[in-house]
Design a protein around this motif. Structure first.
Motif, short mmCIF file in Angstrom:
data_model
loop_
_atom_site.label_atom_id
_atom_site.label_comp_id
_atom_site.label_asym_id
_atom_site.label_seq_id
_atom_site.Cartn_x
_atom_site.Cartn_y
_atom_site.Cartn_z
N GLY A 252 0.81 -1.22 0.00
CA GLY A 252 0.00 0.00 0.00
C GLY A 252 0.84 1.27 0.00
O GLY A 252 1.86 1.36 -0.68
N HIS A 253 0.41 2.24 0.80
CA HIS A 253 1.02 3.58 0.76
C HIS A 253 2.45 3.62 1.31
O HIS A 253 3.13 4.63 1.14
N VAL A 254 2.89 2.54 1.96
CA VAL A 254 4.29 2.48 2.41
C VAL A 254 5.23 2.80 1.24
O VAL A 254 6.25 3.46 1.40
N GLN A 255 4.83 2.36 0.04
CA GLN A 255 5.68 2.58 -1.14
C GLN A 255 5.83 4.05 -1.51
O GLN A 255 6.76 4.42 -2.21
N ARG A 256 4.90 4.87 -1.09
CA ARG A 256 4.93 6.27 -1.53
C ARG A 256 5.69 7.16 -0.55
O ARG A 256 6.00 8.31 -0.87
#
Ligand code: F6P
Length: 323
Positions: A252-256
């Motif tokens: 999820g948003h961990v990548q961003r």
């Protein structure tokens, strides 16, 4: 052009701050004043401007996210929303705008440019699905984060002889999953662009075990018909027959949220500087991207009307190399 503004819009991407910094300092060099717009098109409609000098963008090149904030703004898709934005720009005496973002953001930029207002886009999305740039700001960092997670999962998967599915972002596009799958050495990859048979995924995992691998890894795109949850559910229902289950990790948003890599800082710096320079030189209604490692200028109406092709043949490369 004496006064320009810059905004970041849509999903944030590591490197957006480096692009803002490059826009501001390049425009100052060209003797223009620069205003940041807070919260993307939402702030543009509200006239939420922030004057930016050289020191205001100091110490941000290494920071993820965006110092200006971002938003998804459905109001800007309406003519009324765009009229309000134009009025706010005019009240502030702003003569040109740089829009840093992906597909939705550049569609907004094109709509604004179609009214005659000078707009230049900068290609930025972790999905890398924007026509007009081989690579977009944020992709490198987001993929490195995904790879770090995959490498770690392989360690624990090997200890337990387990199979894992890791889900990466990409609601409409499989680029992040395909690249993370290849570079992470996945046994199988599921993406929205190609229909997937869960039995074929099970076969790949079984063959990996038969070859003596201590682990098996599937990388799934968020937008694939068989994303992590649906794939794991299928395996659960068929567990008695298949003989193994899939453990799920959704990144999820961990990548961003990462600090931008060297590649993203350089890309964002080059694109941001070129965008400000082109705007001051009188270009408008174009996207600044990178093609064959050179700055590329593509009309925004071509960008929004075109789809960037994904090389799905790479799925086969991933399968061959997973031996
Ligand atoms: O477009 C970039 C992206 O990160 C996609 O990969 C993802 O599907 C989407 O944004 C998530 O959007 P939001 O942050 O609005 O939930």
């Amino acid at each position: 052009m004496r006064r320009i503004a810059v905004l970041t819009s849509g999903g944030d991407a590591p490197g957006m701050n480096a692009a803002i910094r490059a826009v501001v300092r390049t425009a100052l060099e060209g003797e223009a004043e620069v205003f940041g717009v807070r919260r993307g098109y939402r702030g543009l409609i509200a006239g939420d401007f922030l004057p930016l000098g050289a020191r205001d963008v100091g110490g941000i090149i290494q920071r993820g996210g965006t110092m200006l904030g971002s938003a998804r703004c459905p109001e800007f898709r309406t003519p009324e929303g765009r009229t309000q934005a134009l009025e706010a720009l005019s009240r502030q005496g702003i003569e040109g705008l740089v829009v840093i973002g992906g597909n939705g953001s550049q569609t907004g930029a094109q709509a604004l440019a179609a009214t005659g207002f000078p707009v230049v886009g900068v290609a930025s999305t972790i999905d890398n699905d924007l026509y007009g740039s081989d690579i977009t700001i944020g992709v490198d960092t987001a993929l490195n984060i995904a790879l770090e997670a995959i490498d770690r999962l392989k360690v624990t998967a090997s200890s337990h002889h387990r199979a894992f599915v890791v889900e990466v972002m990409g609601r409409d596009c499989g680029y992040p999953a395909l690249m993370a799958g290849i570079a992470g050495g996945a046994e199988a990859i599921t993406i929205p662009e190609v229909d997937c048979d869960p039995e074929a995924v099970a076969d790949e995992i079984r063959r990996a075990y038969e070859r003596g691998k201590p682990h098996a890894l599937v990388v799934a795109a968020e937008g694939a018909r068989y994303n992590a949850e649906r794939l794991a559910n299928y395996f659960k229902e068929q567990q008695a027959r298949l003989g193994f289950e899939l453990r799920v990790t959704i990144l999820g948003h961990v990548q961003r949220g990462g600090a931008p890599s060297f590649a993203d800082r350089m890309l964002a710096t080059r694109l941001g500087a070129a965008a400000a320079q082109r705007l001051l030189d009188g270009q408008r209604g174009v996207l600044i991207g990178l093609i064959d490692n050179a700055i590329a200028v593509t009309p925004l109406d071509v960008v929004v009307a075109s789809k960037k092709p994904l090389d799905t043949a790479l799925l086969n490369l991933a399968r061959v190399l997973a031996k």
